[in-house]
Design a protein around this motif. Structure first.
Motif, PDB file in Angstrom:
ATOM      1  N   ASP A 121       0.853  -1.183   0.000  1.00 54.72           N
ATOM      2  CA  ASP A 121       0.000   0.000   0.000  1.00 54.72           C
ATOM      3  C   ASP A 121       0.893   1.237   0.000  1.00 54.72           C
ATOM      4  O   ASP A 121       1.540   1.551   1.005  1.00 54.72           O
ATOM      5  CB  ASP A 121      -0.902  -0.016   1.230  1.00 54.72           C
ATOM      6  N   THR A 123       0.226   4.298   0.091  1.00 56.60           N
ATOM      7  CA  THR A 123      -0.171   5.372   0.999  1.00 56.60           C
ATOM      8  C   THR A 123       0.357   5.143   2.414  1.00 56.60           C
ATOM      9  O   THR A 123       0.306   6.056   3.240  1.00 56.60           O
ATOM     10  CB  THR A 123      -1.701   5.509   1.055  1.00 56.60           C
ATOM     11  N   SER A 124       0.858   3.946   2.690  1.00 56.57           N
ATOM     12  CA  SER A 124       1.326   3.616   4.033  1.00 56.57           C
ATOM     13  C   SER A 124       2.835   3.758   4.192  1.00 56.57           C
ATOM     14  O   SER A 124       3.386   3.389   5.236  1.00 56.57           O
ATOM     15  CB  SER A 124       0.925   2.179   4.396  1.00 56.57           C
ATOM     16  N   ARG A 127       6.636   8.062   5.620  1.00 55.98           N
ATOM     17  CA  ARG A 127       7.373   9.215   5.103  1.00 55.98           C
ATOM     18  C   ARG A 127       8.152   9.956   6.195  1.00 55.98           C
ATOM     19  O   ARG A 127       9.337  10.267   6.030  1.00 55.98           O
ATOM     20  CB  ARG A 127       6.409  10.181   4.415  1.00 55.98           C
ATOM     21  N   SER A 323       8.833  -0.310   0.018  1.00 53.83           N
ATOM     22  CA  SER A 323       8.385   0.200  -1.270  1.00 53.83           C
ATOM     23  C   SER A 323       9.299  -0.309  -2.372  1.00 53.83           C
ATOM     24  O   SER A 323      10.523  -0.347  -2.185  1.00 53.83           O
ATOM     25  CB  SER A 323       8.395   1.735  -1.276  1.00 53.83           C
ATOM     26  N   PRO A 459      -5.537   1.814  -1.792  1.00 57.59           N
ATOM     27  CA  PRO A 459      -5.644   2.597  -0.561  1.00 57.59           C
ATOM     28  C   PRO A 459      -6.912   2.200   0.193  1.00 57.59           C
ATOM     29  O   PRO A 459      -7.826   1.596  -0.364  1.00 57.59           O
ATOM     30  CB  PRO A 459      -5.706   4.043  -1.063  1.00 57.59           C
ATOM     31  N   GLU A 460      -6.963   2.550   1.451  1.00 55.17           N
ATOM     32  CA  GLU A 460      -8.031   2.064   2.327  1.00 55.17           C
ATOM     33  C   GLU A 460      -9.424   2.387   1.784  1.00 55.17           C
ATOM     34  O   GLU A 460     -10.324   1.541   1.799  1.00 55.17           O
ATOM     35  CB  GLU A 460      -7.852   2.672   3.725  1.00 55.17           C
TER      36      GLU A 460
END
Length: 480
Positions: A121, A123-124, A127, A323, A459-460
């Motif tokens: 994912d 988005t996870s 960062r 990633s 994404p969720e």
């Protein structure tokens, strides 16, 4: 005067690349270049242009030439000129939108619902923690870290990996046995394309076609083993004609923790059979531990490498855990292969950046990598559970096979329905793979119809709609 670069000294203080036609009147050339810059969006609405005297000097043309070009564009509505405000791009001028060709649904090419396998994912991605690791690592790095890269990899990363892999995967290795690479495919290229190992190579009957392509490019013939509920039939290495003896396999490639893509673990007896074969024949077991940390029903099974570090090459990466954009992987090698791999790699590191290596070392050593793995394990477990529950409610005739692990699941389909189901899913904007896409072309084993569904990718907020679309594409019950 083609392609002069103009230094704007107005409010923006920026440069603009103007392409003037080498022929024709200078005024028309300046006007056309400015018009094109506005139309393309390189000069945004409201941008203040430099005084015409300054622009004339930069372009090497007369002042009246630029003044007349400005006046022409003001008259046309491209620019506005007000006393005390200078000349600006008109606010009502909009850049012409670029035409983007439409793409048919499919993985990564505009599908509404991406259930393709193998991607975490995005988005996870952690960062903030990763950025902090980069700052700490670069600040603390010795000066030699910014010299030409060591092809074996930064010692900070190799030390961190040796500790982490021993603790979490049961891998037996010193930092000197680890060679950093850019991922699993890069490891294959070094081992086979670099002449460290040679074929034939025994493989599982289902695997990534991309990896078979890498091996084929290196001239390696692959020999598919059988497969059942206990995993790859590694006993065939010693007994099956064509996989032993003078013309047989010299190495075997396995995914023991979670067979890709079918989804089962390699049975302990078959782990032992692979190691015994390698030890007795002087062969090598290549262990692809692509998602070994993600086991949801129990503690992850340890690596095969721990059974015999002298005959197993262990390969891992951060492609599933962090990633695929971070091009970092590692090979844990038997000591006698380290020098050969480094010779194949060359005198300088050409694949992986030092900054990412230092950051990953810091990310592991600080405990943030473990924290991220635990968080993602919980998320992917919930995703898989939601997939299983949705199918049990809406398509109970479709079974989810394999263990509760990894970033994908296999849905077994009634015989003969895979092609039509994949087509139906594509028509509904669902990107996924049929099991046939991973089957070795020389496998004598009958094909199992199925879908390989990546439950980690969306994404969720897009996961529930993706499952709804998937269920609409599945074949009805036999008695419907």
């Amino acid at each position: 005067m083609p392609h002069p670069r103009v230094n704007f000294v107005g409010e923006a203080g920026s440069d603009l690349h103007l392409e003037l036609s080498p022929t024709g009147p200078r005024r028309a050339a300046v006007a056309a270049a400015l018009r094109d810059a506005v139309r393309s969006g390189r000069l945004a609405p409201g941008t203040r242009l430099p005084p015409y005297r300054s622009l004339a000097v930069d372009l090497g043309v007369a002042r009246n030439t630029v003044a007349d070009a400005y006046a022409e564009l003001v008259a046309e509505g491209w620019l506005t000129a007000r006393q005390g405000s200078g000349t600006r791009v008109a606010e009502r001028v909009a850049a012409r939108p670029r035409r983007v060709p439409r793409k048919a649904p499919g993985r990564g090419d505009g599908a509404v619902h991406d259930l393709g396998q193998g991607q975490p994912d995005a988005t996870s991605f952690p960062r903030a923690a990763w950025a902090a690791a980069v700052r700490r690592a670069v600040t603390a790095a010795p000066h030699d870290a910014f010299a030409p890269g060591d092809p074996q990899g930064r010692p900070e990363l190799r030390r961190a990996l040796a500790e982490y892999l021993a603790r979490t995967r049961g891998v037996s290795a010193s930092p000197d046995q680890i060679v950093v690479c850019a991922g699993f495919a890069h490891g294959l290229r070094l081992l086979f394309g670099g002449g460290v190992l040679s074929g034939p190579l025994a493989v599982e009957p289902y695997s990534l076609p991309f990896h078979r392509g890498v091996l084929g490019d290196a001239g390696v013939r692959t020999i598919p083993l059988g497969l059942d509920e206990r995993g790859a039939r590694t006993e065939e290495l010693a007994s099956r004609p064509g996989t032993s003896g003078r013309h047989g396999a010299r190495a075997v490639l396995l995914t023991p923790a979670h067979q890709f893509p079918i989804g089962g673990p390699l049975h302990p007896a078959r782990r032992a059979a692979a190691v015994d074969w390698a030890r007795g024949r002087g062969g090598v077991v290549l262990e692809d531990d692509y998602d070994g940390e993600f086991r949801y029903d129990r503690e992850p099974v340890g690596a095969v490498q721990g059974l015999d570090p002298e005959h197993v090459v262990y390969i891992g990466s951060v492609s599933k855990s962090l990633s695929p954009a971070i091009r970092l992987g590692w090979m844990v090698l038997p000591p006698h292969l380290v020098g050969l791999v480094l010779a194949a790699k060359g005198l300088r590191e050409a694949w992986t950046g030092v900054t990412d290596q230092l950051a990953l070392a810091e990310f592991i050593a600080s405990g943030h990598y473990d924290k991220h793995i635990r968080r993602m394990r919980q998320r992917y477990r919930a995703r898989r559970n939601q997939l299983v529950a949705t199918l049990a409610e809406r398509a109970p005739h479709i079974a989810v096979t394999g263990i509760a692990a990894g970033l994908h699941a296999v849905l077994r389909l009634p015989p003969g329905t895979e092609p039509s189901t994949v087509k139906a899913a594509t028509g509904m904007g669902v990107a996924l793979d049929g099991l046939a896409a991973f089957r070795h072309p020389d496998s004598p084993q009958p094909h199992w119809d199925g879908l390989v569904v990546g439950h980690a990718t969306p994404p969720e907020h897009r996961y529930r709609p993706a499952l709804d679309a998937l269920c609409r594409a599945l074949p009805p019950p036999p008695d419907a």
